[in-house]
Each structure stands twice: as structure tokens, then as C-alpha cells.
Design an enzyme around this catalytic site. Structure first.
Site, PDB file in Angstrom:
ATOM      1  N   VAL A 209       0.842  -1.195   0.000  1.00 29.23           N
ATOM      2  CA  VAL A 209       0.000   0.000   0.000  1.00 29.23           C
ATOM      3  C   VAL A 209       0.874   1.242   0.000  1.00 29.23           C
ATOM      4  O   VAL A 209       1.888   1.290   0.699  1.00 29.23           O
ATOM      5  CB  VAL A 209      -0.899   0.027   1.266  1.00 29.23           C
ATOM      6  CG1 VAL A 209      -1.776   1.265   1.288  1.00 29.23           C
ATOM      7  CG2 VAL A 209      -1.739  -1.230   1.356  1.00 29.23           C
ATOM      8  N   CYS A 210       0.468   2.238  -0.785  1.00 28.13           N
ATOM      9  CA  CYS A 210       1.056   3.573  -0.701  1.00 28.13           C
ATOM     10  C   CYS A 210      -0.087   4.568  -0.836  1.00 28.13           C
ATOM     11  O   CYS A 210      -1.248   4.188  -0.709  1.00 28.13           O
ATOM     12  CB  CYS A 210       2.136   3.781  -1.758  1.00 28.13           C
ATOM     13  SG  CYS A 210       1.528   3.908  -3.429  1.00 28.13           S
ATOM     14  N   GLN A 211       0.192   5.819  -1.109  1.00 23.92           N
ATOM     15  CA  GLN A 211      -0.885   6.805  -1.166  1.00 23.92           C
ATOM     16  C   GLN A 211      -1.745   6.662  -2.417  1.00 23.92           C
ATOM     17  O   GLN A 211      -2.955   6.688  -2.339  1.00 23.92           O
ATOM     18  CB  GLN A 211      -0.303   8.222  -1.086  1.00 23.92           C
ATOM     19  CG  GLN A 211      -1.337   9.286  -0.797  1.00 23.92           C
ATOM     20  CD  GLN A 211      -2.004   9.107   0.559  1.00 23.92           C
ATOM     21  OE1 GLN A 211      -1.364   8.773   1.544  1.00 23.92           O
ATOM     22  NE2 GLN A 211      -3.300   9.318   0.610  1.00 23.92           N
TER      23      GLN A 211
ATOM     24  N   LEU B 293      -4.071   4.224  -0.725  1.00 25.41           N
ATOM     25  CA  LEU B 293      -4.864   4.610   0.433  1.00 25.41           C
ATOM     26  C   LEU B 293      -5.933   5.629   0.053  1.00 25.41           C
ATOM     27  O   LEU B 293      -6.980   5.700   0.694  1.00 25.41           O
ATOM     28  CB  LEU B 293      -3.961   5.159   1.539  1.00 25.41           C
ATOM     29  CG  LEU B 293      -4.592   5.257   2.908  1.00 25.41           C
ATOM     30  CD1 LEU B 293      -4.943   3.866   3.438  1.00 25.41           C
ATOM     31  CD2 LEU B 293      -3.690   5.954   3.886  1.00 25.41           C
TER      32      LEU B 293
END
Length: 133
Positions: A92-94, A121
Site C-alpha cells: 500500500v502507498c498513497q 490509500l
């Protein structure tokens, strides 16, 4: 046909520009999973959520039980994840861009079941799913 021949330089620029715009969309980005698919993977219990954002972003909110290893440190800290090689690793990242890079690094390190959260996210919170702080 005469127009194309008379303006071959302009036509070639248009074709090359179109190809350059399509190139990123055609690149393989690794396996991706939607927010719903990630929720199902987490609920099954045989997964590890790896957040590759930096510490400040992670502190603002993250998926529950996520392990934070910033993308810049992933190469040197990948050994911390060795005991999770048999699990599904959800990266997961932004927005999903850094996660794609992390997926490539993990696959190169021998992880077989690695997916990235499609949209990151941002998509997770847009779907109204919970985050922890």
C-alpha cells in the site's frame, strides 16, 4: 493520402505523441487488487499489509495491522519480511505508484504472492473503509 504525404513530419509527430501517451498504460504494473479484494484477503488472515509510505504519511493514517517500511528503505530491510514469504503481501502507498515499484522489488526477492492496492490509500478512504492511526 496527399495530405499525409505533404505533411509527413506533422503526422509522424502526432503518431509518436499518441504512442508516448499510451506507453505507460501498456506497461505491466504487476498484480493489483481493488479495495474489496484487499478486504477479502485481509479477512482470510493469511496476508501481510506492507505500507511503503514514509513515516509521516504512515502516522496520519494506515490500514490496520500494516507494517511500515518506506520504499527508500525496502531494499535494505526486505529481510524483515522473510517469514512472510508464504503469505500474500499487500503493498500500500498513497496512490499506487510507489506500491508498484515495491511489488517489483518483492517479486525479485522471491515473494510469490504480492499485490498492490489499486489506487492506494486514497481509493481505500474514498470507499469509506477504515484506517488506523
Amino acid at each position: 493520402m496527399k495530405f499525409i504525404i505533404d505533411n509527413i513530419f506533422i503526422v509522424s509527430i502526432v503518431v509518436l505523441s499518441g504512442g508516448a501517451l499510451l506507453w505507460p498504460a501498456l506497461q505491466p504494473r504487476g498484480k493489483r487488487a481493488s479495495s474489496l479484494e484487499v478486504t477479502q484477503l485481509i479477512n482470510r488472515g493469511k496476508s501481510l499489509v506492507l505500507d511503503v509510505r514514509d513515516l509521516a504519511e504512515f502516522a496520519k493514517g494506515h490500514l490496520r495491522d500494516a507494517k511500515n517500511i518506506p520504499l527508500a528503505d525496502l531494499g535494505s530491510r526486505i529481510g524483515e519480511l522473510d517469514k512472510s514469504k508464504s503469505k500474500t503481501v499487500i503493498v500500500v502507498c498513497q496512490t499506487g505508484a510507489r506500491a508498484d515499484k515495491a511489488v517489483k522489488q518483492l517479486v525479485a526477492a522471491g515473494f510469490t504472492d504480492v499485490v498492490s492496492l489499486d489506487g492506494g490509500l486514497t481509493a481505500w478512504t474514498a470507499a469509506g473503509l477504515p484506517t488506523a492511526k
